[in-house]
Write a protein that holds these residues in place. Structure first.
Motif, mmCIF file in Angstrom:
data_model
loop_
_atom_site.group_PDB
_atom_site.id
_atom_site.type_symbol
_atom_site.label_atom_id
_atom_site.label_comp_id
_atom_site.label_asym_id
_atom_site.label_seq_id
_atom_site.Cartn_x
_atom_site.Cartn_y
_atom_site.Cartn_z
ATOM 1 N N PHE A 32 -26.898 -60.522 -57.665
ATOM 2 C CA PHE A 32 -25.844 -60.751 -56.664
ATOM 3 C C PHE A 32 -26.260 -61.811 -55.648
ATOM 4 O O PHE A 32 -25.549 -62.771 -55.433
ATOM 5 C CB PHE A 32 -25.472 -59.448 -55.954
ATOM 6 C CG PHE A 32 -24.363 -59.640 -54.967
ATOM 7 C CD1 PHE A 32 -23.067 -59.858 -55.388
ATOM 8 C CD2 PHE A 32 -24.622 -59.646 -53.609
ATOM 9 C CE1 PHE A 32 -22.041 -60.083 -54.470
ATOM 10 C CE2 PHE A 32 -23.610 -59.862 -52.684
ATOM 11 C CZ PHE A 32 -22.311 -60.076 -53.120
ATOM 12 N N GLY A 33 -27.380 -61.649 -54.982
ATOM 13 C CA GLY A 33 -27.824 -62.609 -53.982
ATOM 14 C C GLY A 33 -29.330 -62.596 -53.855
ATOM 15 O O GLY A 33 -29.963 -61.563 -54.056
ATOM 16 N N GLY A 34 -29.907 -63.749 -53.525
ATOM 17 C CA GLY A 34 -31.362 -63.850 -53.411
ATOM 18 C C GLY A 34 -31.866 -63.373 -52.057
ATOM 19 O O GLY A 34 -32.390 -62.281 -51.912
ATOM 20 N N ILE A 35 -31.696 -64.217 -51.035
ATOM 21 C CA ILE A 35 -32.075 -63.882 -49.656
ATOM 22 C C ILE A 35 -30.783 -64.007 -48.860
ATOM 23 O O ILE A 35 -30.236 -65.109 -48.721
ATOM 24 C CB ILE A 35 -33.160 -64.838 -49.131
ATOM 25 C CG1 ILE A 35 -34.416 -64.734 -50.012
ATOM 26 C CG2 ILE A 35 -33.484 -64.521 -47.670
ATOM 27 C CD1 ILE A 35 -35.455 -65.807 -49.737
ATOM 28 N N VAL A 36 -30.274 -62.902 -48.372
ATOM 29 C CA VAL A 36 -28.934 -62.901 -47.783
ATOM 30 C C VAL A 36 -28.876 -62.102 -46.483
ATOM 31 O O VAL A 36 -29.693 -61.221 -46.237
ATOM 32 C CB VAL A 36 -27.886 -62.332 -48.770
ATOM 33 C CG1 VAL A 36 -27.831 -63.159 -50.043
ATOM 34 C CG2 VAL A 36 -28.168 -60.884 -49.106
ATOM 35 N N SER A 37 -27.876 -62.448 -45.679
ATOM 36 C CA SER A 37 -27.523 -61.680 -44.494
ATOM 37 C C SER A 37 -26.027 -61.848 -44.278
ATOM 38 O O SER A 37 -25.504 -62.959 -44.318
ATOM 39 C CB SER A 37 -28.291 -62.157 -43.258
ATOM 40 O OG SER A 37 -28.030 -61.298 -42.163
#
Length: 159
Positions: free
Chosen positions: A58-63
Motif C-alpha cells: 500500500f505505502g512505503g513511508i507515509v503519514s
C-alpha cells in the motif's frame, strides 16, 4: 520512548510500523512484504528514517492528513519496492514540515513515487506540507508521477 535508540527492533502490528517522537539511529531494517512499511503517526520531531529496505503493498513511508505535523524528519537512503497503490513516500496535508527526503530509491510502485500533500483545492494554509527539501531521489517504473507536489505542498525545494 523519546530519545536516541540504537539497534531498534521494529515489531509487527497489522503490517505497519508506528513511530512516535523518537530518533531512530543505528542499523537499517529490512522488512518483509507488508501493507505499509513505516507510518508516521503525527507529532514526530527530530526523527531519522535512514537505510531501510521496504517491500510494500500500500505505502512505503507515509503519514496521513489531520494529524499533528512531523517536523525535522530525515528520510534518507531508503529502498522501497513493491506494488504500493498509494505512494513510495507519501505525506498528506500538513503531515511534514521543515524536513528532508534525500537519496531514496523507489522502484515498481503502482502509485506515486513521492507525494507531498493530497489533491485538495484550494490548499488550507494550516494544512500545508511546507519547507521541505526533496533531493537526489530515484523513482523507476512507477505507475503514476515520479514526484507529485499537490495543492497542499507549498514552499518546498526540489533538486
Amino acid at each position: 520512548m523519546p530519545g536516541v535508540h540504537r539497534d531498534l527492533r521494529l515489531t509487527y502490528r497489522n503490517g505497519s510500523r508506528d513511530l512516535r517522537s523518537q530518533r531512530v539511529e543505528g542499523r537499517s531494517h529490512r522488512l518483509p512484504t507488508c501493507g505499509i512499511g513505516i507510518r508516521l503517526a503525527g507529532g514526530n520531531q527530530d526523527l531519522d528514517i535512514v537505510g531501510n529496505q521496504l517491500h510494500v503493498r500500500f505505502g512505503g513511508i507515509v503519514s496521513g492528513s489531520n494529524l499533528p505535523a512531523n517536523r525535522a524528519v530525515l528520510i534518507e537512503a531508503n529502498t522501497i519496492t513493491g506494488t504500493a497503490t498509494s505512494a513510495g513516500i507519501g505525506m498528506g496535508d500538513g503531515a511534514l514540515k521543515d524536513s528532508w527526503i534525500l537519496g531514496n530509491t523507489i522502484t515498481g510502485i503502482d502509485g506515486e513515487g513521492i507525494a507531498l500533500g493530497f489533491v485538495v483545492s484550494p490548499a488550507i494554509p494550516a494544512n500545508t506540507v511546507t519547507n521541505n527539501l526533496v533531493r537526489g531521489n530515484v523513482v523507476l517504473n512507477g505507475g503514476r508521477n515520479g514526484i507529485a507536489a499537490n495543492a497542499g505542498a507549498i514552499d518546498n525545494t526540489f533538486e
